[in-house]
Design a protein around this motif. Structure first.
Motif, mmCIF file in Angstrom:
data_model
loop_
_atom_site.group_PDB
_atom_site.id
_atom_site.type_symbol
_atom_site.label_atom_id
_atom_site.label_comp_id
_atom_site.label_asym_id
_atom_site.label_seq_id
_atom_site.Cartn_x
_atom_site.Cartn_y
_atom_site.Cartn_z
ATOM 1 N N ILE A 54 12.140 -4.247 -17.543
ATOM 2 C CA ILE A 54 13.246 -4.777 -18.337
ATOM 3 C C ILE A 54 12.809 -5.886 -19.291
ATOM 4 O O ILE A 54 13.539 -6.239 -20.200
ATOM 5 C CB ILE A 54 14.407 -5.262 -17.446
ATOM 6 N N GLU A 55 11.610 -6.445 -19.075
ATOM 7 C CA GLU A 55 11.056 -7.431 -19.998
ATOM 8 C C GLU A 55 9.556 -7.193 -20.122
ATOM 9 O O GLU A 55 8.885 -6.952 -19.125
ATOM 10 C CB GLU A 55 11.287 -8.862 -19.493
ATOM 11 N N ASN A 56 9.052 -7.278 -21.322
ATOM 12 C CA ASN A 56 7.621 -7.148 -21.605
ATOM 13 C C ASN A 56 7.084 -5.797 -21.179
ATOM 14 O O ASN A 56 7.787 -4.796 -21.227
ATOM 15 C CB ASN A 56 6.850 -8.317 -21.015
ATOM 16 N N ASN A 57 5.843 -5.765 -20.724
ATOM 17 C CA ASN A 57 5.169 -4.517 -20.372
ATOM 18 C C ASN A 57 4.734 -4.548 -18.917
ATOM 19 O O ASN A 57 4.393 -5.597 -18.387
ATOM 20 C CB ASN A 57 3.919 -4.316 -21.243
ATOM 21 N N TRP A 58 4.711 -3.389 -18.314
ATOM 22 C CA TRP A 58 4.204 -3.260 -16.949
ATOM 23 C C TRP A 58 3.518 -1.915 -16.869
ATOM 24 O O TRP A 58 4.133 -0.878 -17.128
ATOM 25 C CB TRP A 58 5.339 -3.332 -15.936
ATOM 26 N N HIS A 59 2.265 -1.938 -16.532
ATOM 27 C CA HIS A 59 1.504 -0.708 -16.360
ATOM 28 C C HIS A 59 0.972 -0.690 -14.949
ATOM 29 O O HIS A 59 0.377 -1.670 -14.499
ATOM 30 C CB HIS A 59 0.348 -0.622 -17.368
ATOM 31 N N GLY A 60 1.201 0.380 -14.249
ATOM 32 C CA GLY A 60 0.670 0.508 -12.908
ATOM 33 C C GLY A 60 1.746 0.509 -11.846
ATOM 34 O O GLY A 60 2.897 0.849 -12.105
ATOM 35 N N HIS A 61 1.350 0.109 -10.652
ATOM 36 C CA HIS A 61 2.215 0.173 -9.486
ATOM 37 C C HIS A 61 2.280 -1.191 -8.812
ATOM 38 O O HIS A 61 1.361 -2.004 -8.906
ATOM 39 C CB HIS A 61 1.692 1.206 -8.490
ATOM 40 N N LEU A 62 3.370 -1.422 -8.092
ATOM 41 C CA LEU A 62 3.574 -2.644 -7.339
ATOM 42 C C LEU A 62 3.491 -2.326 -5.855
ATOM 43 O O LEU A 62 4.103 -1.357 -5.392
ATOM 44 C CB LEU A 62 4.940 -3.242 -7.667
ATOM 45 N N ILE A 63 2.736 -3.139 -5.128
ATOM 46 C CA ILE A 63 2.633 -3.004 -3.679
ATOM 47 C C ILE A 63 2.952 -4.362 -3.074
ATOM 48 O O ILE A 63 2.359 -5.379 -3.471
ATOM 49 C CB ILE A 63 1.225 -2.548 -3.240
ATOM 50 N N ILE A 64 3.884 -4.398 -2.127
ATOM 51 C CA ILE A 64 4.226 -5.631 -1.421
ATOM 52 C C ILE A 64 4.190 -5.326 0.072
ATOM 53 O O ILE A 64 4.887 -4.428 0.547
ATOM 54 C CB ILE A 64 5.615 -6.162 -1.811
ATOM 55 N N ILE A 65 3.368 -6.097 0.792
ATOM 56 C CA ILE A 65 3.253 -5.950 2.236
ATOM 57 C C ILE A 65 3.702 -7.262 2.872
ATOM 58 O O ILE A 65 3.198 -8.330 2.510
ATOM 59 C CB ILE A 65 1.811 -5.611 2.662
ATOM 60 N N GLU A 66 4.625 -7.183 3.803
ATOM 61 C CA GLU A 66 5.176 -8.361 4.465
ATOM 62 C C GLU A 66 4.432 -8.630 5.771
ATOM 63 O O GLU A 66 4.102 -7.697 6.504
ATOM 64 C CB GLU A 66 6.655 -8.130 4.771
ATOM 65 N N PHE A 67 4.194 -9.922 6.042
ATOM 66 C CA PHE A 67 3.554 -10.368 7.278
ATOM 67 C C PHE A 67 4.364 -11.520 7.862
ATOM 68 O O PHE A 67 5.092 -12.201 7.134
ATOM 69 C CB PHE A 67 2.125 -10.864 6.993
ATOM 70 N N PRO A 68 4.216 -11.783 9.154
ATOM 71 C CA PRO A 68 4.962 -12.887 9.759
ATOM 72 C C PRO A 68 4.668 -14.247 9.124
ATOM 73 O O PRO A 68 5.555 -15.094 9.042
ATOM 74 C CB PRO A 68 4.516 -12.869 11.224
ATOM 75 N N ASP A 69 3.433 -14.465 8.669
ATOM 76 C CA ASP A 69 3.058 -15.743 8.058
ATOM 77 C C ASP A 69 1.716 -15.582 7.352
ATOM 78 O O ASP A 69 1.085 -14.528 7.415
ATOM 79 C CB ASP A 69 2.996 -16.872 9.100
ATOM 80 N N ARG A 70 1.299 -16.647 6.667
ATOM 81 C CA ARG A 70 0.050 -16.602 5.886
ATOM 82 C C ARG A 70 -1.164 -16.362 6.789
ATOM 83 O O ARG A 70 -2.117 -15.697 6.397
ATOM 84 C CB ARG A 70 -0.083 -17.903 5.090
ATOM 85 N N GLN A 71 -1.143 -16.907 7.987
ATOM 86 C CA GLN A 71 -2.263 -16.703 8.917
ATOM 87 C C GLN A 71 -2.450 -15.217 9.219
ATOM 88 O O GLN A 71 -3.578 -14.727 9.267
ATOM 89 C CB GLN A 71 -2.010 -17.478 10.208
ATOM 90 N N HIS A 72 -1.354 -14.496 9.391
ATOM 91 C CA HIS A 72 -1.448 -13.058 9.646
ATOM 92 C C HIS A 72 -1.966 -12.299 8.429
ATOM 93 O O HIS A 72 -2.700 -11.321 8.578
ATOM 94 C CB HIS A 72 -0.087 -12.508 10.080
ATOM 95 N N VAL A 73 -1.588 -12.728 7.221
ATOM 96 C CA VAL A 73 -2.103 -12.078 6.004
ATOM 97 C C VAL A 73 -3.622 -12.224 5.950
ATOM 98 O O VAL A 73 -4.340 -11.246 5.742
ATOM 99 C CB VAL A 73 -1.482 -12.681 4.718
ATOM 100 N N HIS A 74 -4.103 -13.447 6.142
ATOM 101 C CA HIS A 74 -5.550 -13.678 6.107
ATOM 102 C C HIS A 74 -6.256 -12.947 7.245
ATOM 103 O O HIS A 74 -7.349 -12.401 7.054
ATOM 104 C CB HIS A 74 -5.856 -15.176 6.148
ATOM 105 N N GLY A 75 -5.633 -12.946 8.425
ATOM 106 C CA GLY A 75 -6.227 -12.227 9.556
ATOM 107 C C GLY A 75 -6.410 -10.760 9.253
ATOM 108 O O GLY A 75 -7.452 -10.168 9.547
ATOM 109 N N TRP A 76 -5.365 -10.157 8.644
ATOM 110 C CA TRP A 76 -5.457 -8.738 8.274
ATOM 111 C C TRP A 76 -6.548 -8.516 7.232
ATOM 112 O O TRP A 76 -7.425 -7.677 7.413
ATOM 113 C CB TRP A 76 -4.107 -8.248 7.738
ATOM 114 N N TYR A 77 -6.492 -9.263 6.128
ATOM 115 C CA TYR A 77 -7.423 -9.027 5.019
ATOM 116 C C TYR A 77 -8.876 -9.218 5.453
ATOM 117 O O TYR A 77 -9.758 -8.474 5.034
ATOM 118 C CB TYR A 77 -7.096 -9.953 3.846
ATOM 119 N N ASN A 78 -9.113 -10.213 6.296
ATOM 120 C CA ASN A 78 -10.477 -10.516 6.738
ATOM 121 C C ASN A 78 -10.899 -9.756 7.986
ATOM 122 O O ASN A 78 -12.039 -9.899 8.437
ATOM 123 C CB ASN A 78 -10.623 -12.021 6.970
#
Length: 106
Positions: free
Chosen positions: A46-70
């Protein structure tokens, strides 16, 4: 506080390595409480340009995000994605509810 892994997938080469990544990622998320909220699909620009796809993954907290990624499990499949796509990936905290826009001014 809930945290999110957010990716703007600008380009992906849909071949055997990305397919393998897609088959394996869910098992890496489960031990860290990760779940897809948005995974590609149609976006309405609806504003500007967007090319590609959006992915959003929810985690209980930032510690869990880092735990998963690492985690060894995710690191073992990461190159399947990064070698076959172009994406910006960020981690972001959610907000406490209720939240108002002016809370940023405090």
């Amino acid at each position: 506080m809930t945290a999110y892994a957010v990716a703007h997938m600008r380009q992906a080469t849909m071949g055997p390595r990305i397919v393998e990544y897609l088959h394996k990622i869910d098992a890496t998320l489960e031990p860290f409480g990760g779940r897809f909220l948005v995974h590609g699909g149609d976006v309405e620009v609806i504003e500007n340009n967007w090319h590609g796809h959006l992915i959003i993954i929810e985690f209980p907290d930032r510690q869990h995000v880092h735990g998963w990624y690492n985690s060894p499990a995710y690191q073992a499949i990461l190159a399947l994605r990064t070698d076959n796509s172009e994406a910006d990936v960020v981690f972001a905290d959610g907000v406490e509810h209720p939240h108002k826009a002016t809370d940023l001014l405090k």
